[in-house]
Design a protein around this motif. Structure first.
Motif, PDB file in Angstrom:
ATOM      1  N   ILE A   1      40.647  41.628  92.778  1.00 52.15           N
ATOM      2  CA  ILE A   1      42.023  41.211  93.207  1.00 52.15           C
ATOM      3  C   ILE A   1      42.207  39.572  92.693  1.00 52.15           C
ATOM      4  N   SER A   2      43.303  39.492  92.253  1.00 56.54           N
ATOM      5  CA  SER A   2      43.592  37.901  91.424  1.00 56.54           C
ATOM      6  C   SER A   2      44.598  37.271  92.292  1.00 56.54           C
ATOM      7  N   ARG A   3      45.328  37.620  93.046  1.00 52.18           N
ATOM      8  CA  ARG A   3      46.303  36.898  93.891  1.00 52.18           C
ATOM      9  C   ARG A   3      46.890  37.748  95.110  1.00 52.18           C
ATOM     10  N   ILE A   4      46.902  37.162  95.988  1.00 50.03           N
ATOM     11  CA  ILE A   4      47.360  37.827  97.526  1.00 50.03           C
ATOM     12  C   ILE A   4      48.793  36.914  97.938  1.00 50.03           C
ATOM     13  N   GLY A   5      49.711  37.532  97.898  1.00 49.33           N
ATOM     14  CA  GLY A   5      51.010  36.825  98.233  1.00 49.33           C
ATOM     15  C   GLY A   5      51.423  37.449  99.974  1.00 49.33           C
ATOM     16  N   ASN A   6      52.634  37.139 100.226  1.00 43.13           N
ATOM     17  CA  ASN A   6      52.929  37.648 101.553  1.00 43.13           C
ATOM     18  C   ASN A   6      53.023  39.250 101.783  1.00 43.13           C
ATOM     19  N   SER A   7      53.756  39.975 100.691  1.00 47.04           N
ATOM     20  CA  SER A   7      54.016  41.309 100.567  1.00 47.04           C
ATOM     21  C   SER A   7      53.390  41.983  99.337  1.00 47.04           C
ATOM     22  N   SER A   8      53.004  41.056  98.347  1.00 48.53           N
ATOM     23  CA  SER A   8      52.528  41.651  97.191  1.00 48.53           C
ATOM     24  C   SER A   8      50.975  41.029  97.007  1.00 48.53           C
ATOM     25  N   PHE A   9      50.445  41.556  95.972  1.00 47.84           N
ATOM     26  CA  PHE A   9      48.936  41.196  95.385  1.00 47.84           C
ATOM     27  C   PHE A   9      48.980  41.671  93.887  1.00 47.84           C
ATOM     28  N   ASP A  10      48.116  40.926  93.283  1.00 50.33           N
ATOM     29  CA  ASP A  10      47.843  41.360  91.764  1.00 50.33           C
ATOM     30  C   ASP A  10      46.439  41.950  91.769  1.00 50.33           C
ATOM     31  N   THR A  11      46.285  42.790  90.950  1.00 48.73           N
ATOM     32  CA  THR A  11      44.646  43.093  90.626  1.00 48.73           C
ATOM     33  C   THR A  11      44.770  42.844  89.159  1.00 48.73           C
ATOM     34  N   TYR A  12      43.347  42.381  88.951  1.00 49.98           N
ATOM     35  CA  TYR A  12      43.061  41.936  87.548  1.00 49.98           C
ATOM     36  C   TYR A  12      42.012  43.010  87.184  1.00 49.98           C
ATOM     37  N   GLN A  13      42.149  43.590  86.025  1.00 52.03           N
ATOM     38  CA  GLN A  13      41.106  44.508  85.553  1.00 52.03           C
ATOM     39  C   GLN A  13      40.792  44.636  84.322  1.00 52.03           C
ATOM     40  N   GLU A  14      39.432  45.271  83.906  1.00 51.38           N
ATOM     41  CA  GLU A  14      38.769  45.150  82.814  1.00 51.38           C
ATOM     42  C   GLU A  14      38.295  46.465  82.248  1.00 51.38           C
ATOM     43  N   VAL A  15      38.204  46.811  81.030  1.00 51.13           N
ATOM     44  CA  VAL A  15      37.499  47.935  80.516  1.00 51.13           C
ATOM     45  C   VAL A  15      36.476  47.511  79.604  1.00 51.13           C
ATOM     46  N   TRP A  16      35.082  48.018  80.203  1.00 41.69           N
ATOM     47  CA  TRP A  16      33.947  47.472  79.410  1.00 41.69           C
ATOM     48  C   TRP A  16      33.257  48.795  78.767  1.00 41.69           C
ATOM     49  N   GLN A  17      32.905  48.680  77.580  1.00 43.06           N
ATOM     50  CA  GLN A  17      32.027  49.746  76.858  1.00 43.06           C
ATOM     51  C   GLN A  17      30.990  48.957  75.872  1.00 43.06           C
ATOM     52  N   ASP A  18      29.826  49.349  76.047  1.00 44.33           N
ATOM     53  CA  ASP A  18      28.484  48.879  75.334  1.00 44.33           C
ATOM     54  C   ASP A  18      28.543  47.444  75.372  1.00 44.33           C
ATOM     55  N   ASN A  19      28.789  47.063  76.804  1.00 45.65           N
ATOM     56  CA  ASN A  19      28.618  45.387  77.226  1.00 45.65           C
ATOM     57  C   ASN A  19      29.876  44.482  76.456  1.00 45.65           C
ATOM     58  N   ILE A  20      30.841  45.314  75.977  1.00 48.34           N
ATOM     59  CA  ILE A  20      31.777  44.568  75.420  1.00 48.34           C
ATOM     60  C   ILE A  20      33.225  44.802  76.281  1.00 48.34           C
ATOM     61  N   LYS A  21      33.968  43.923  76.592  1.00 46.22           N
ATOM     62  CA  LYS A  21      35.100  43.856  77.249  1.00 46.22           C
ATOM     63  C   LYS A  21      36.092  44.252  76.156  1.00 46.22           C
ATOM     64  N   CYS A  22      36.780  45.424  76.621  1.00 45.65           N
ATOM     65  CA  CYS A  22      37.689  46.200  75.231  1.00 45.65           C
ATOM     66  C   CYS A  22      39.003  45.965  75.879  1.00 45.65           C
ATOM     67  N   ALA A  23      39.579  45.818  77.129  1.00 45.98           N
ATOM     68  CA  ALA A  23      40.886  45.737  77.375  1.00 45.98           C
ATOM     69  C   ALA A  23      40.784  45.131  78.864  1.00 45.98           C
ATOM     70  N   SER A  24      41.821  44.214  79.241  1.00 44.63           N
ATOM     71  CA  SER A  24      42.270  43.668  80.430  1.00 44.63           C
ATOM     72  C   SER A  24      43.426  43.653  81.032  1.00 44.63           C
ATOM     73  N   GLY A  25      43.781  43.585  82.070  1.00 44.58           N
ATOM     74  CA  GLY A  25      45.146  43.688  82.541  1.00 44.58           C
ATOM     75  C   GLY A  25      45.392  43.302  84.000  1.00 44.58           C
ATOM     76  N   THR A  26      46.726  42.869  84.146  1.00 45.22           N
ATOM     77  CA  THR A  26      46.979  42.753  85.731  1.00 45.22           C
ATOM     78  C   THR A  26      48.242  43.558  86.141  1.00 45.22           C
ATOM     79  N   THR A  27      48.170  44.046  87.334  1.00 48.92           N
ATOM     80  CA  THR A  27      49.127  44.951  87.794  1.00 48.92           C
ATOM     81  C   THR A  27      49.374  44.369  89.172  1.00 48.92           C
ATOM     82  N   THR A  28      50.749  44.059  89.531  1.00 54.84           N
ATOM     83  CA  THR A  28      51.278  43.624  90.617  1.00 54.84           C
ATOM     84  C   THR A  28      51.708  44.762  91.503  1.00 54.84           C
ATOM     85  N   MET A  29      51.347  44.882  92.780  1.00 55.76           N
ATOM     86  CA  MET A  29      51.510  45.888  93.751  1.00 55.76           C
ATOM     87  C   MET A  29      52.215  45.014  95.173  1.00 55.76           C
ATOM     88  N   VAL A  30      53.168  46.050  95.482  1.00 46.82           N
ATOM     89  CA  VAL A  30      54.023  45.254  96.503  1.00 46.82           C
ATOM     90  C   VAL A  30      53.612  46.559  97.901  1.00 46.82           C
TER      91      VAL A  30
END
Length: 135
Positions: A75-104
Motif C-alpha cells: 500500500i503506498s497511499r491511503i486517502g479518505n475513500s481511495s488508496f494506492d497499491t504499489y506492485q512489483e514483478v520479480w523474476q530471478d532476483n530482478i525487478k522486471c515491472a512496477s506499477g501503481t493502482t488507485t482503488m476507490v
C-alpha cells in the motif's frame, strides 16, 4: 507486503518469446486479492465495495517463460475513500515491472465514493510501502 508466486504460463508469452505486456496487469490484479479481502473477506461480487480508478505500469526488464515470478504488493497511499497499491514483478532476483493502482471504496447503490472504515485503514497501514535497498 503481500507476496504471490507462480509459474509463467506458455500462453502468456508473445511472438518475441517473452511475457506479453498485457499479462502484467492481470498479475497485479491477482496480487491485489489479499487487499480485496480486507474490504470483502468472502470476495462477494454481489456487494463489491471497490472500483479501479487508474493504473500505471512501468516495464523494466523482460520476463520469460519457464521461470517463476513473484508479485509483491504494498500500500503506498491511503486517502479518505481511495488508496494506492504499489506492485512489483520479480523474476530471478530482478525487478522486471512496477506499477501503481488507485482503488476507490465505492457504493454502487448511490454511485458515490465512501470513506474507508478506520479498521480497514489500520490493516492497510500494516502493508505500507517501505523503500528497500537494492541488492
Amino acid at each position: 507486503m503481500f507476496k504471490e508466486q507462480f509459474n509463467v504460463r506458455f500462453y502468456e508469452t508473445d511472438g518475441l518469446a517473452h511475457v506479453s505486456n498485457t499479462v502484467v496487469v492481470g498479475w497485479f490484479e491477482t496480487g491485489r486479492e489479499p487487499v480485496f479481502k480486507l474490504f470483502s473477506p468472502e470476495l462477494d461480487l454481489q456487494n463489491w465495495p471497490l472500483i479501479l480508478a487508474s493504473y500505471k505500469v512501468d516495464f523494466l526488464s523482460q520476463i520469460f517463460y519457464g521461470k517463476p515470478v513473484e508479485i509483491r504488493t504494498y500500500i503506498s497511499r491511503i486517502g479518505n475513500s481511495s488508496f494506492d497499491t504499489y506492485q512489483e514483478v520479480w523474476q530471478d532476483n530482478i525487478k522486471c515491472a512496477s506499477g501503481t493502482t488507485t482503488m476507490v471504496r465505492y457504493d454502487f447503490s448511490t454511485e458515490k465514493a465512501v470513506a474507508i472504515d478506520a479498521h480497514i485503514k489500520t490493516q492497510l497501514n500494516e502493508h505500507m510501502f517501505a523503500v528497500e535497498q537494492d541488492s
